[in-house]
Design a protein around this motif. Structure first.
Motif, PDB file in Angstrom:
ATOM      1  N   PRO A  74       0.801  -1.230   0.000  1.00  0.00           N
ATOM      2  CA  PRO A  74       0.000   0.000   0.000  1.00  0.00           C
ATOM      3  C   PRO A  74       0.835   1.283   0.000  1.00  0.00           C
ATOM      4  CG  PRO A  74      -0.633  -1.443   1.825  1.00  0.00           C
ATOM      5  CD  PRO A  74       0.495  -2.096   1.110  1.00  0.00           C
ATOM      6  N   ARG A  77       2.176   1.817  -3.526  1.00  0.00           N
ATOM      7  CA  ARG A  77       1.132   2.309  -4.412  1.00  0.00           C
ATOM      8  C   ARG A  77       0.650   3.701  -3.999  1.00  0.00           C
ATOM      9  NH1 ARG A  77       0.269  -3.029  -4.301  1.00  0.00           N
ATOM     10  NH2 ARG A  77      -1.324  -3.077  -2.690  1.00  0.00           N
ATOM     11  N   GLY A  78       0.814   4.033  -2.737  1.00  0.00           N
ATOM     12  CA  GLY A  78       0.398   5.339  -2.250  1.00  0.00           C
ATOM     13  C   GLY A  78       1.457   6.414  -2.382  1.00  0.00           C
ATOM     14  N   ARG A 130      -6.927   8.505  -0.026  1.00  0.00           N
ATOM     15  CA  ARG A 130      -6.463   7.384  -0.860  1.00  0.00           C
ATOM     16  C   ARG A 130      -5.438   6.529  -0.116  1.00  0.00           C
ATOM     17  NH1 ARG A 130      -7.490   3.311  -3.794  1.00  0.00           N
ATOM     18  NH2 ARG A 130      -5.953   2.824  -5.370  1.00  0.00           N
ATOM     19  N   LEU A 134      -5.879   2.661   0.905  1.00  0.00           N
ATOM     20  CA  LEU A 134      -4.927   1.605   0.517  1.00  0.00           C
ATOM     21  C   LEU A 134      -4.480   0.801   1.733  1.00  0.00           C
ATOM     22  CD1 LEU A 134      -2.731   3.550  -2.061  1.00  0.00           C
ATOM     23  CD2 LEU A 134      -4.201   1.586  -2.557  1.00  0.00           C
ATOM     24  N   GLY A 140      -4.844  -3.857  -0.616  1.00  0.00           N
ATOM     25  CA  GLY A 140      -3.971  -2.715  -0.835  1.00  0.00           C
ATOM     26  C   GLY A 140      -4.292  -1.956  -2.101  1.00  0.00           C
ATOM     27  N   ARG A 141      -5.556  -2.097  -2.599  1.00  0.00           N
ATOM     28  CA  ARG A 141      -5.939  -1.414  -3.840  1.00  0.00           C
ATOM     29  C   ARG A 141      -6.887  -0.299  -3.605  1.00  0.00           C
ATOM     30  NH1 ARG A 141      -6.216  -6.096  -8.350  1.00  0.00           N
ATOM     31  NH2 ARG A 141      -4.164  -6.846  -7.907  1.00  0.00           N
TER      32      ARG A 141
END
Length: 141
Positions: A74, A77-78, A130, A134, A140-141
């Motif tokens: 996460p 991706r974050g 967001r 996550l 974790g999407r």
């Protein structure tokens, strides 16, 4: 990721999200409603927005440091959202807030700079949303 890191990361993201929401959406509007005079409420609001800026930067740095081994998770991706939020708040603190404080004396548009500042606060809050999302989702999407 170690067992203690994910809950700590989630706690930091929740502090970021909740602190930003409380200050920007509750405390500052309450100041203006309570005092009724922008000349009185404005300086207090500016101090709160400074607090928001440093809260975002501190939480962003904490997330980056604690999640540095989480490149595929996460935090990985974050990462763009964390960096964008930190950038927004630094621009708000060192650019826009000065324009707001000097708008009347320089003839600049106070409404324009308030709008830009509000947009920056909104973007960083959406980024916090967001990142918290996550961290809170199982995938974790």
């Amino acid at each position: 990721m170690s067992a203690w890191r994910h809950p700590l990361l989630t706690l930091v993201a929740a502090l970021w999200w909740g602190g930003s929401a409380a200050l920007a959406f509750i405390a500052v509007p309450t100041l203006f409603a309570h005092f009724g005079n922008p000349a009185v409420a404005g300086p207090a609001a500016a101090k709160l927005f400074t607090a928001i800026a440093w809260l975002v930067v501190a939480c962003g740095l904490a997330l980056l440091l604690l999640g540095r081994s989480d490149r595929q998770g996460p935090i990985g991706r974050g990462l763009p959202f964390i960096l964008l939020a930190m950038l927004c708040m630094l621009v708000q603190e060192y650019g826009v807030s000065h324009k707001i404080l000097t708008a009347r004396s320089t003839g600049a548009s106070l409404a324009l700079w308030h709008g830009v500042g509000s947009a920056l606060i909104g973007v960083q809050w959406l980024c916090a949303t967001r990142v918290l999302w996550l961290l809170g989702s199982r995938s974790g999407r």
